[in-house]
Write an enzyme that holds these catalytic residues in place. Structure first.
Site, PDB file in Angstrom:
ATOM      1  N   SER A 127      43.744  35.299  47.629  1.00  0.00           N
ATOM      2  CA  SER A 127      45.000  34.774  47.130  1.00  0.00           C
ATOM      3  C   SER A 127      46.093  35.950  46.842  1.00  0.00           C
ATOM      4  O   SER A 127      47.129  35.731  46.937  1.00  0.00           O
ATOM      5  CB  SER A 127      44.950  33.599  46.059  1.00  0.00           C
ATOM      6  N   PHE A 131      33.717  48.319  46.905  1.00  0.00           N
ATOM      7  CA  PHE A 131      34.682  49.380  46.628  1.00  0.00           C
ATOM      8  C   PHE A 131      34.346  50.862  46.032  1.00  0.00           C
ATOM      9  O   PHE A 131      34.813  51.681  46.429  1.00  0.00           O
ATOM     10  CB  PHE A 131      35.838  48.872  45.903  1.00  0.00           C
ATOM     11  N   LYS A 158      42.580  44.788  36.196  1.00  0.00           N
ATOM     12  CA  LYS A 158      41.946  43.578  35.343  1.00  0.00           C
ATOM     13  C   LYS A 158      41.023  44.372  34.344  1.00  0.00           C
ATOM     14  O   LYS A 158      40.027  44.953  34.748  1.00  0.00           O
ATOM     15  CB  LYS A 158      41.591  42.583  35.976  1.00  0.00           C
TER      16      LYS A 158
HETATM   17  N1  SAM Z   1      42.233  38.384  43.362  1.00  0.00           N
HETATM   18  C1  SAM Z   1      41.320  37.330  43.954  1.00  0.00           C
HETATM   19  C2  SAM Z   1      42.032  36.265  44.594  1.00  0.00           C
HETATM   20  O1  SAM Z   1      43.251  36.071  44.225  1.00  0.00           O
HETATM   21  O2  SAM Z   1      41.537  35.657  45.572  1.00  0.00           O
HETATM   22  C3  SAM Z   1      40.155  37.083  43.246  1.00  0.00           C
HETATM   23  C4  SAM Z   1      39.197  37.981  42.898  1.00  0.00           C
HETATM   24  S1  SAM Z   1      37.857  37.539  42.054  1.00  0.00           S
HETATM   25  C5  SAM Z   1      38.541  37.175  40.356  1.00  0.00           C
HETATM   26  C6  SAM Z   1      37.095  39.076  41.695  1.00  0.00           C
HETATM   27  C7  SAM Z   1      36.257  39.684  43.035  1.00  0.00           C
HETATM   28  O3  SAM Z   1      36.003  41.002  42.573  1.00  0.00           O
HETATM   29  C8  SAM Z   1      35.164  38.878  43.385  1.00  0.00           C
HETATM   30  O4  SAM Z   1      35.237  38.467  44.670  1.00  0.00           O
HETATM   31  C9  SAM Z   1      34.120  39.988  43.414  1.00  0.00           C
HETATM   32  O5  SAM Z   1      33.106  39.945  44.458  1.00  0.00           O
HETATM   33  C10 SAM Z   1      35.061  41.351  43.364  1.00  0.00           C
HETATM   34  N2  SAM Z   1      34.246  42.578  43.067  1.00  0.00           N
HETATM   35  C11 SAM Z   1      33.571  42.571  42.075  1.00  0.00           C
HETATM   36  N3  SAM Z   1      32.996  44.075  42.079  1.00  0.00           N
HETATM   37  C12 SAM Z   1      33.428  44.631  43.330  1.00  0.00           C
HETATM   38  C13 SAM Z   1      33.075  45.816  43.976  1.00  0.00           C
HETATM   39  N4  SAM Z   1      32.556  46.773  43.331  1.00  0.00           N
HETATM   40  N5  SAM Z   1      33.655  45.961  45.211  1.00  0.00           N
HETATM   41  C14 SAM Z   1      34.482  44.849  45.646  1.00  0.00           C
HETATM   42  N6  SAM Z   1      34.626  43.665  45.180  1.00  0.00           N
HETATM   43  C15 SAM Z   1      34.171  43.656  43.974  1.00  0.00           C
END
Ligand code: SAM
Length: 254
Positions: free
Chosen positions: A87, A132, A196
């Site tokens: 999103s 990432f 965040k």
């Molecule tokens: N901003 C997104 C949206 O609006 O659709 C929602 C993000 S969600 C709160 C957090 C995301 O961070 C998750 O999908 C998780 O898989 C990702 N995440 C956590 N650690 C990560 C990493 N090391 N590399 C890539 N993605 C990561």
């Protein structure tokens, strides 16, 4: 995405829609699933996301941040870290005109990465199933950027909670610093950054570190961020560029 958040909420409140939302089919579901369903139905941002074809309610956090700080504009190149389900990427594509739908405006570019695989977002280049923080993922992003400097780096990344508060804090901070290092290397002067983190950690330290490299740093808790969530965002604006930032810190240390 033409309905403003304020007018929607006014409509929602006057219609008293919340009171009518009674979840059905709760039978047989676990207590936590029941609570989740009840909360989703009572959440106006969930409804609004559906109406606006946004993949999840998180979109409104970025919409609020951008409405307030104007960090995204047509023609910008954006990197969205932790992008699934997509999103924020949808909002970034819309506001930078990465899909070319805003005639007469410059066309931007959005690059989005997540550990999870997620559906492509029209107008964005997506990298699913990638961590990432790894050298290989960052190399792929560098190649995709092909010499373009980034105007805005976004991170809504959150690690899986271990339940051990100190460890969780360490993990999210480590994600933030990984994003910051990449942003410093890849950003254009005057670029912006949103990360965040959780309010119960060492926010002040990250804030101070960001202030070495960005002119303005603000702590933000968007209205659409659930009040029972510890998440907050640091919005850092106007990247000074590595040379200016290192000159300033040399002067400060002498
Ligand atoms: N901003 C997104 C949206 O609006 O659709 C929602 C993000 S969600 C709160 C957090 C995301 O961070 C998750 O999908 C998780 O898989 C990702 N995440 C956590 N650690 C990560 C990493 N090391 N590399 C890539 N993605 C990561």
């Amino acid at each position: 995405m033409s309905i403003s958040t304020k007018s929607f909420m006014r409509y929602f409140n006057t219609q008293n829609v919340l009171a009518k939302q009674i979840p059905r089919n709760l039978k047989g579901k676990s207590k936590s699933s029941q609570e989740w369903l009840t909360r989703q139905l009572a959440d106006p941002y969930v409804e609004k996301a559906k109406m606006m074809n946004l993949r999840c309610r998180s979109a409104f956090k970025l919409i609020e941040i951008d409405d307030r700080f104007k960090i995204l504009k047509p023609g910008d190149t954006v990197l969205d870290c932790g992008a699934a389900p997509g999103s924020w990427t949808q909002v970034a594509v819309n506001r930078t005109n990465a899909n070319g739908t805003k005639e007469g405006n410059k066309r931007g570019a959005v690059f989005s990465i997540d550990l999870l695989h997620f559906h492509a977002v029209p107008g964005a280049t997506t990298f699913g199933g990638m961590d990432f923080t790894t050298t290989s993922a960052q190399q792929r992003l560098r190649e995709a950027l092909a010499g373009r400097q980034v105007n805005c780096v976004l991170s809504d990344m959150a690690p899986n909670a271990t339940g051990v508060r100190m460890l969780d804090q360490e993990n999210i901070m480590s994600l933030c610093y990984s994003v910051l290092r990449f942003a410093l290397a890849m950003s254009a002067v005057n670029a912006n950054l949103v990360v965040k983190l959780w309010a119960n950690g060492d926010v002040a330290k990250l804030e101070k570190d960001l202030a070495r490299f960005y002119e303005y740093v603000k702590r933000v808790k968007p209205e659409s961020s659930r009040s029972d969530s510890a998440e907050i965002f640091l919005v850092a604006r106007q990247y000074k560029g590595l040379e200016i930032a290192s000159e300033t810190s040399t002067k400060e240390n002498s």
